[in-house]
Motif scaffolding. Structure first.
Motif: not given
Length: 117
Positions: A44, A46, A91-94
């Motif tokens: 993953e 970011s 997780d939680g990437d926008t």
């Protein structure tokens, strides 16, 4: 392919810049030979906004910058110099599709799958 190292790590140059990654083929690469490869980032990441389009080495990391693409099925890609790089986001990437972003990955997370060996 510009250099073949140990542990299947290879250094390469392409139209987007220079990088290092793990060669994912049973056929060993040959230094000086041109290959068509699919680049995937294992693990993953970011993405962060901005950057200059292309690819470069930064110590033991590869920095890729391009246009972020989120497909209807949720798959994410980074368009680097017109070529898609498959990435999995944390997780939680926008990050919105269409943004110019920069992704930093360890050289061992860059996987090169040759299509012309």
């Amino acid at each position: 392919m510009s250099a073949v190292g140990t542990d299947d790590l290879v250094s390469f140059h392409c139209s987007a810049g220079a990088g290092t990654g793990v060669w994912k083929s049973q056929e060993p690469p040959v230094a000086g030979q041109e290959y068509e490869v699919e680049i995937d980032i294992d693990g993953e990441v970011s993405p962060r906004s901005g950057g200059v389009a292309g690819m470069r080495l930064d110590g033991t990391s590869v920095v890729l910058c391009g246009l972020w693409q989120v497909m209807e099925d949720g798959a994410t890609y980074l368009q680097v110099a017109g070529s898609p790089v498959s990435v999995e986001v944390a997780d939680g990437d926008t990050t919105a599709s269409g943004e110019v972003v920069e992704v930093v990955a360890d050289t061992t997370a860059i996987h090169l799958f040759p299509s012309n060996t």
